[in-house]
Design a protein around this motif. Structure first.
Motif, PDB file in Angstrom:
ATOM      1  N   MET A  52       0.839  -1.197   0.000  1.00  0.00           N
ATOM      2  CA  MET A  52       0.000   0.000   0.000  1.00  0.00           C
ATOM      3  C   MET A  52       0.866   1.236   0.000  1.00  0.00           C
ATOM      4  N   LYS A  53       0.613   2.136  -0.943  1.00  0.00           N
ATOM      5  CA  LYS A  53       1.426   3.338  -1.039  1.00  0.00           C
ATOM      6  C   LYS A  53       1.208   4.219   0.185  1.00  0.00           C
ATOM      7  N   THR A  54       2.273   4.815   0.705  1.00  0.00           N
ATOM      8  CA  THR A  54       2.159   5.619   1.912  1.00  0.00           C
ATOM      9  C   THR A  54       2.769   6.989   1.707  1.00  0.00           C
ATOM     10  N   PHE A  55       2.293   7.943   2.504  1.00  0.00           N
ATOM     11  CA  PHE A  55       2.874   9.268   2.590  1.00  0.00           C
ATOM     12  C   PHE A  55       3.298   9.441   4.035  1.00  0.00           C
ATOM     13  N   GLY A  56       4.602   9.293   4.309  1.00  0.00           N
ATOM     14  CA  GLY A  56       5.062   9.326   5.694  1.00  0.00           C
ATOM     15  C   GLY A  56       4.585   8.094   6.407  1.00  0.00           C
ATOM     16  N   ASN A  57       3.859   8.296   7.500  1.00  0.00           N
ATOM     17  CA  ASN A  57       3.332   7.159   8.270  1.00  0.00           C
ATOM     18  C   ASN A  57       1.869   6.886   7.945  1.00  0.00           C
ATOM     19  N   ARG A  58       1.372   7.566   6.929  1.00  0.00           N
ATOM     20  CA  ARG A  58      -0.057   7.459   6.653  1.00  0.00           C
ATOM     21  C   ARG A  58      -0.277   6.896   5.248  1.00  0.00           C
ATOM     22  N   SER A  59      -1.116   5.891   5.126  1.00  0.00           N
ATOM     23  CA  SER A  59      -1.370   5.286   3.824  1.00  0.00           C
ATOM     24  C   SER A  59      -2.262   6.191   2.982  1.00  0.00           C
ATOM     25  N   LEU A  60      -2.184   6.012   1.663  1.00  0.00           N
ATOM     26  CA  LEU A  60      -3.009   6.792   0.738  1.00  0.00           C
ATOM     27  C   LEU A  60      -4.488   6.508   0.969  1.00  0.00           C
ATOM     28  N   SER A  61      -4.833   5.247   1.181  1.00  0.00           N
ATOM     29  CA  SER A  61      -6.234   4.887   1.401  1.00  0.00           C
ATOM     30  C   SER A  61      -6.773   5.508   2.678  1.00  0.00           C
ATOM     31  N   SER A  62      -5.934   5.583   3.712  1.00  0.00           N
ATOM     32  CA  SER A  62      -6.358   6.208   4.961  1.00  0.00           C
ATOM     33  C   SER A  62      -6.632   7.692   4.749  1.00  0.00           C
ATOM     34  N   GLY A  63      -5.767   8.327   3.950  1.00  0.00           N
ATOM     35  CA  GLY A  63      -5.978   9.742   3.650  1.00  0.00           C
ATOM     36  C   GLY A  63      -7.245   9.973   2.850  1.00  0.00           C
ATOM     37  N   MET A  64      -7.511   9.092   1.879  1.00  0.00           N
ATOM     38  CA  MET A  64      -8.721   9.214   1.075  1.00  0.00           C
ATOM     39  C   MET A  64      -9.968   9.014   1.927  1.00  0.00           C
ATOM     40  N   TYR A  65      -9.888   8.054   2.852  1.00  0.00           N
ATOM     41  CA  TYR A  65     -11.035   7.838   3.743  1.00  0.00           C
ATOM     42  C   TYR A  65     -11.289   9.079   4.591  1.00  0.00           C
ATOM     43  N   GLY A  66     -10.213   9.712   5.061  1.00  0.00           N
ATOM     44  CA  GLY A  66     -10.370  10.928   5.856  1.00  0.00           C
ATOM     45  C   GLY A  66     -11.012  12.047   5.053  1.00  0.00           C
ATOM     46  N   ILE A  67     -10.635  12.159   3.783  1.00  0.00           N
ATOM     47  CA  ILE A  67     -11.219  13.191   2.923  1.00  0.00           C
ATOM     48  C   ILE A  67     -12.707  12.925   2.684  1.00  0.00           C
ATOM     49  N   ILE A  68     -13.043  11.667   2.369  1.00  0.00           N
ATOM     50  CA  ILE A  68     -14.448  11.307   2.134  1.00  0.00           C
ATOM     51  C   ILE A  68     -15.283  11.530   3.385  1.00  0.00           C
ATOM     52  N   ASN A  69     -14.732  11.181   4.543  1.00  0.00           N
ATOM     53  CA  ASN A  69     -15.457  11.353   5.799  1.00  0.00           C
ATOM     54  C   ASN A  69     -15.710  12.835   6.089  1.00  0.00           C
ATOM     55  N   THR A  70     -14.710  13.672   5.793  1.00  0.00           N
ATOM     56  CA  THR A  70     -14.876  15.117   5.983  1.00  0.00           C
ATOM     57  C   THR A  70     -15.950  15.662   5.045  1.00  0.00           C
ATOM     58  N   ILE A  71     -15.917  15.199   3.790  1.00  0.00           N
ATOM     59  CA  ILE A  71     -16.933  15.620   2.821  1.00  0.00           C
ATOM     60  C   ILE A  71     -18.323  15.201   3.280  1.00  0.00           C
ATOM     61  N   TRP A  72     -18.408  14.001   3.845  1.00  0.00           N
ATOM     62  CA  TRP A  72     -19.691  13.467   4.340  1.00  0.00           C
ATOM     63  C   TRP A  72     -20.312  14.405   5.365  1.00  0.00           C
ATOM     64  N   TRP A  73     -19.551  14.810   6.366  1.00  0.00           N
ATOM     65  CA  TRP A  73     -20.092  15.692   7.404  1.00  0.00           C
ATOM     66  C   TRP A  73     -20.339  17.100   6.873  1.00  0.00           C
ATOM     67  N   PHE A  74     -19.502  17.545   5.937  1.00  0.00           N
ATOM     68  CA  PHE A  74     -19.703  18.857   5.331  1.00  0.00           C
ATOM     69  C   PHE A  74     -21.016  18.883   4.545  1.00  0.00           C
ATOM     70  N   GLU A  75     -21.315  17.789   3.851  1.00  0.00           N
ATOM     71  CA  GLU A  75     -22.574  17.701   3.105  1.00  0.00           C
ATOM     72  C   GLU A  75     -23.775  17.806   4.040  1.00  0.00           C
ATOM     73  N   TRP A  76     -23.698  17.145   5.187  1.00  0.00           N
ATOM     74  CA  TRP A  76     -24.791  17.220   6.157  1.00  0.00           C
ATOM     75  C   TRP A  76     -24.994  18.647   6.659  1.00  0.00           C
ATOM     76  N   LEU A  77     -23.893  19.317   6.967  1.00  0.00           N
ATOM     77  CA  LEU A  77     -23.993  20.692   7.456  1.00  0.00           C
ATOM     78  C   LEU A  77     -24.602  21.617   6.399  1.00  0.00           C
ATOM     79  N   VAL A  78     -24.115  21.495   5.169  1.00  0.00           N
ATOM     80  CA  VAL A  78     -24.637  22.332   4.088  1.00  0.00           C
ATOM     81  C   VAL A  78     -26.101  22.009   3.808  1.00  0.00           C
ATOM     82  N   GLY A  79     -26.436  20.714   3.765  1.00  0.00           N
ATOM     83  CA  GLY A  79     -27.803  20.306   3.504  1.00  0.00           C
ATOM     84  C   GLY A  79     -28.779  20.810   4.546  1.00  0.00           C
TER      85      GLY A  79
END
Length: 205
Positions: free
Chosen positions: A1-28
Motif C-alpha cells: 500500500m502506497k504511503t505518505f510518511g506514516n499514513r497510507s493513501l487509502s487512509s488519507g482518502m477515507y479521511g477526505i471522504i469522511n470530511t466531505i460526508w459531514w460537510f454535506e450534512w452541514l450544508v444540507g
C-alpha cells in the motif's frame, strides 16, 4: 500500500471522504433550514432552477399567480430565477433540494464504506462489490427521478408563468449519468466474478 510518511493513501482518502460526508450534512441542513425559515417569514427568496427550452429571447417572465413575483430567464445559461410565492412553489423547490441531497448522501455513504475497507487493507472485501453496484443503481434511479421531476416542473411553469410564443419548454434525459450507472453495475459484476474465481483457485490449490 502506497504511503505518505506514516499514513497510507487509502487512509488519507477515507479521511477526505469522511470530511466531505459531514460537510454535506452541514450544508444540507443549512439550506433546508434557510429555505423553510424564509418561507415561514414570507421573505422573498430567489431560487435558480435549470430548465431547457427550444428557443427564446425572454428575460423577464410574468407570473399568473396572484401577488406573485415576475421571474427571469437567462437564455445563455438556461437558469430560471424566481421567488416562491406560495406553498406549492416552496414544496416544488424543497423536493428538488431533498432529492439532490439524498443522492449525494447515499453515494458519499457508499464511498465511505468502500474506502474504509481500503483503509483496513481489504480492497477486495466482498462488501465493496455490492456498494459499487448500489452507486450505479442510485445514479440510474436519480437520473430517472430527475427526468420525471423536470416534466412536473415544466408543466407547473407553463401553467403559472406567461411564456412568449417563441419559447417552448422542453425536457432532457441525462444519458451520461445513466451510462455511468450501467458501467458501475458491469464493473461490480466483473469484480465479483473475479473474486469468486480467485477464491475457487485458492481452495483448489
Amino acid at each position: 500500500m502506497k504511503t505518505f510518511g506514516n499514513r497510507s493513501l487509502s487512509s488519507g482518502m477515507y479521511g477526505i471522504i469522511n470530511t466531505i460526508w459531514w460537510f454535506e450534512w452541514l450544508v444540507g441542513l443549512g439550506l433546508i433550514t434557510y429555505l423553510l425559515t424564509m418561507a415561514f417569514m414570507r421573505k422573498p427568496l430567489d431560487i435558480v432552477l435549470g430548465i431547457t427550452f427550444s428557443e427564446g429571447i425572454l428575460e423577464k417572465v410574468d407570473t399568473l399567480i396572484p401577488n406573485g413575483n415576475p421571474a427571469t430567464l437567462k437564455v445563455t445559461s438556461g437558469n430560471f430565477s424566481f421567488s416562491p410565492a406560495n406553498l406549492q412553489e416552496i414544496m416544488l423547490v424543497l423536493t428538488a433540494l431533498l432529492l439532490s441531497l439524498t443522492v449525494v448522501f447515499l453515494i458519499t455513504y457508499q464511498l465511505k464504506k468502500i474506502f474504509l475497507n481500503f483503509k483496513k487493507n481489504e480492497p477486495l472485501n466482498k462488501l465493496n462489490f455490492p456498494r459499487i453496484k448500489y452507486i450505479g443503481v442510485i445514479l440510474i434511479i436519480a437520473n430517472i427521478a430527475q427526468w420525471l421531476y423536470s416534466l412536473v416542473l415544466n408543466q407547473y411553469l407553463i401553467q403559472n408563468f406567461k411564456w412568449g410564443n417563441e419559447t417552448q419548454l422542453t425536457h432532457s434525459f441525462n444519458v451520461n449519468y445513466f451510462l455511468i450507472g450501467i458501467v458501475l453495475l458491469i464493473v461490480s459484476k466483473i469484480f465479483e466474478m473475479g473474486a469468486s474465481l480467485e477464491e475457487e483457485n485458492s481452495l483448489t490449490i
